[in-house]
Scaffold this active site. Structure first.
Site, PDB file in Angstrom:
ATOM      1  N   SER A   1      25.917 -14.990  41.739  1.00 28.46           N
ATOM      2  CA  SER A   1      27.145 -15.054  40.947  1.00 28.46           C
ATOM      3  C   SER A   1      26.949 -14.807  39.450  1.00 28.46           C
ATOM      4  O   SER A   1      27.919 -14.574  38.745  1.00 28.46           O
ATOM      5  CB  SER A   1      27.784 -16.434  41.138  1.00 28.46           C
TER       6      SER A   1
ATOM      7  N   LYS B   1      16.799 -21.923  47.647  1.00 29.84           N
ATOM      8  CA  LYS B   1      16.598 -20.470  47.536  1.00 29.84           C
ATOM      9  C   LYS B   1      15.162 -20.128  47.921  1.00 29.84           C
ATOM     10  O   LYS B   1      14.383 -19.574  47.123  1.00 29.84           O
ATOM     11  CB  LYS B   1      16.951 -19.960  46.148  1.00 29.84           C
TER      12      LYS B   1
ATOM     13  N   GLY C   1      34.836 -17.139  38.341  1.00 38.22           N
ATOM     14  CA  GLY C   1      35.396 -16.724  39.637  1.00 38.22           C
ATOM     15  C   GLY C   1      36.761 -17.362  39.892  1.00 38.22           C
ATOM     16  O   GLY C   1      37.034 -18.466  39.410  1.00 38.22           O
TER      17      GLY C   1
ATOM     18  N   GLN D   1      32.072 -20.346  35.903  1.00 47.29           N
ATOM     19  CA  GLN D   1      31.414 -19.029  35.880  1.00 47.29           C
ATOM     20  C   GLN D   1      32.434 -17.880  35.857  1.00 47.29           C
ATOM     21  O   GLN D   1      32.057 -16.724  35.768  1.00 47.29           O
ATOM     22  CB  GLN D   1      30.495 -18.861  37.091  1.00 47.29           C
TER      23      GLN D   1
ATOM     24  N   LYS E   1      26.420 -29.161  49.045  1.00 49.33           N
ATOM     25  CA  LYS E   1      25.237 -28.347  48.737  1.00 49.33           C
ATOM     26  C   LYS E   1      24.438 -29.088  47.668  1.00 49.33           C
ATOM     27  O   LYS E   1      24.981 -29.451  46.626  1.00 49.33           O
ATOM     28  CB  LYS E   1      25.666 -26.974  48.211  1.00 49.33           C
TER      29      LYS E   1
ATOM     30  N   THR F   1       4.163 -20.929  53.396  1.00 51.45           N
ATOM     31  CA  THR F   1       4.772 -21.897  52.466  1.00 51.45           C
ATOM     32  C   THR F   1       6.240 -22.087  52.803  1.00 51.45           C
ATOM     33  O   THR F   1       6.747 -23.217  52.838  1.00 51.45           O
ATOM     34  CB  THR F   1       4.599 -21.408  51.007  1.00 51.45           C
TER      35      THR F   1
HETATM   36  P1  XMP Z   1      29.322 -24.285  39.514  1.00 55.39           P
HETATM   37  O1  XMP Z   1      29.215 -25.523  38.664  1.00 55.39           O
HETATM   38  O2  XMP Z   1      29.192 -23.037  38.727  1.00 55.39           O
HETATM   39  O3  XMP Z   1      28.020 -24.415  40.466  1.00 55.39           O
HETATM   40  O4  XMP Z   1      30.513 -24.320  40.434  1.00 55.39           O
HETATM   41  C1  XMP Z   1      27.644 -23.460  41.404  1.00 55.39           C
HETATM   42  C2  XMP Z   1      26.533 -23.981  42.223  1.00 55.39           C
HETATM   43  O5  XMP Z   1      26.112 -22.966  43.105  1.00 55.39           O
HETATM   44  C3  XMP Z   1      24.799 -22.532  42.738  1.00 55.39           C
HETATM   45  N1  XMP Z   1      24.917 -21.100  42.660  1.00 55.39           N
HETATM   46  C4  XMP Z   1      24.462 -20.295  43.565  1.00 55.39           C
HETATM   47  N2  XMP Z   1      23.830 -20.581  44.685  1.00 55.39           N
HETATM   48  N3  XMP Z   1      23.780 -18.261  45.118  1.00 55.39           N
HETATM   49  C5  XMP Z   1      23.483 -19.563  45.465  1.00 55.39           C
HETATM   50  O6  XMP Z   1      22.864 -19.778  46.514  1.00 55.39           O
HETATM   51  C6  XMP Z   1      24.406 -17.928  44.004  1.00 55.39           C
HETATM   52  O7  XMP Z   1      24.698 -16.782  43.721  1.00 55.39           O
HETATM   53  C7  XMP Z   1      24.763 -19.007  43.195  1.00 55.39           C
HETATM   54  N4  XMP Z   1      25.432 -19.057  42.043  1.00 55.39           N
HETATM   55  C8  XMP Z   1      25.509 -20.373  41.756  1.00 55.39           C
HETATM   56  C9  XMP Z   1      24.442 -23.148  41.425  1.00 55.39           C
HETATM   57  O8  XMP Z   1      23.058 -23.441  41.326  1.00 55.39           O
HETATM   58  C10 XMP Z   1      25.279 -24.401  41.468  1.00 55.39           C
HETATM   59  O9  XMP Z   1      24.628 -25.398  42.239  1.00 55.39           O
END
Ligand code: XMP
Length: 259
Positions: free
Chosen positions: A144, A88, A216, A214, A54, A95
């Site tokens: 998250s 996102k 989790g 975070q 991603k 657009t």
């Molecule tokens: P970490 O370092 O916390 O990174 O493992 C997480 C990655 O995921 C993205 N992120 C999200 N992407 N919905 C998303 O589409 C979410 O709720 C969400 N939370 C985190 C974040 O930008 C990073 O790339």
């Protein structure tokens, strides 16, 4: 072959449901080449333990999707993985269509979009563009971070029935109605994952970010119904990204075998 089939093939090949979030801290733009080399090195080290990569603004902005990022995307595909553009998408339809078209034209296999903008003149053009490229659309359903409750968690009246429901439940229903290829629910909210799984009835896979920094936890996300784990810093910031990715992949695999 559809995005869902392509990612499932990568899962089988590497026995992994880990989506690597290829994120790195801010780098002086003058050192963009260092960032690209770092991204390639991490990918070379961890690819046997993941199913997808991603990518978001961490790399879109400094590397450019048609410039240096092309090397990274080429490597992702050479390793038999798929690439997800986490922009996102969240604007008006005309657009959104252009945004989606650029990501798919650059070689991404799926895009993440925000259902808050709705269908008509919102995400409909994104789904149509994805269809043209046999690509996927993954919808945010419950993010998250801590403030997620202020938007995704608020109670709202369903515009069709007038019934009061949590926003994220309505988004999960829209994912079914719109034919999404995945939904994102934070690993930090296992109860929300469980509820979304109930709404989706196994028809759409749940992608769960938020493991590690975070807060989790792998086991509770998987037990609640997450099918893919999105993991960034726990791998990219680790002293040994390969070891860390392998350990996370093996923990997830062991847990899934137990379920
Ligand atoms: P970490 O370092 O916390 O990174 O493992 C997480 C990655 O995921 C993205 N992120 C999200 N992407 N919905 C998303 O589409 C979410 O709720 C969400 N939370 C985190 C974040 O930008 C990073 O790339």
């Amino acid at each position: 072959m559809t995005f869902r089939v392509r990612i499932e093939e990568a899962v089988k090949k590497n026995c992994s449901n880990i989506v690597l979030a290829l994120d790195f801290p801010f780098e002086n733009p003058a050192n963009r080449q260092t960032l690209c080399t770092r991204a390639e090195r991490v990918l070379d080290a961890v690819y046997p333990y993941i199913c997808a990569v991603k990518i978001n603004h961490h790399l879109f902005l400094p590397l450019g999707v048609f410039d240096a990022l092309q090397k990274v995307l080429k490597k992702v595909h050479e390793k038999g993985l798929v690439a997800i553009a986490d922009a996102k998408i969240n604007d008006i339809g005309s657009t959104n269509q252009v945004i989606a078209e650029y990501y798919f034209a650059a070689g991404f296999d799926a895009v993440i979009a925000n259902p808050f903008v709705g269908w008509e003149e919102g995400l409909q053009p994104v789904f149509e563009t994805a269809g043209k490229y046999h690509g996927g659309v993954i919808l945010l359903v419950y993010m998250s971070h801590k403030g997620a409750s202020e938007g995704y968690g608020q109670t709202v009246a369903d515009s069709e029935t007038g019934q009061k429901q949590p926003q994220y439940v309505l988004f999960a229903r829209k994912a079914l109605k719109w034919g999404a290829d995945g939904v994102v629910v934070g690993a930090t909210y296992p109860d929300k994952i469980r509820k979304v799984r109930e709404v989706l009835g196994g028809k759409i896979p749940i992608y769960s970010p938020g493991i590690g920094p975070q807060g989790g936890v792998i086991a509770s996300a998987l037990e609640s119904g997450a099918q893919y784990l999105i993991v960034g810093r726990a791998i990219t910031a680790a002293e040994n990204p390969a070891e860390s990715a392998k350990e996370i992949r093996n923990m997830a695999k062991a847990y899934l075998n137990k379920l």
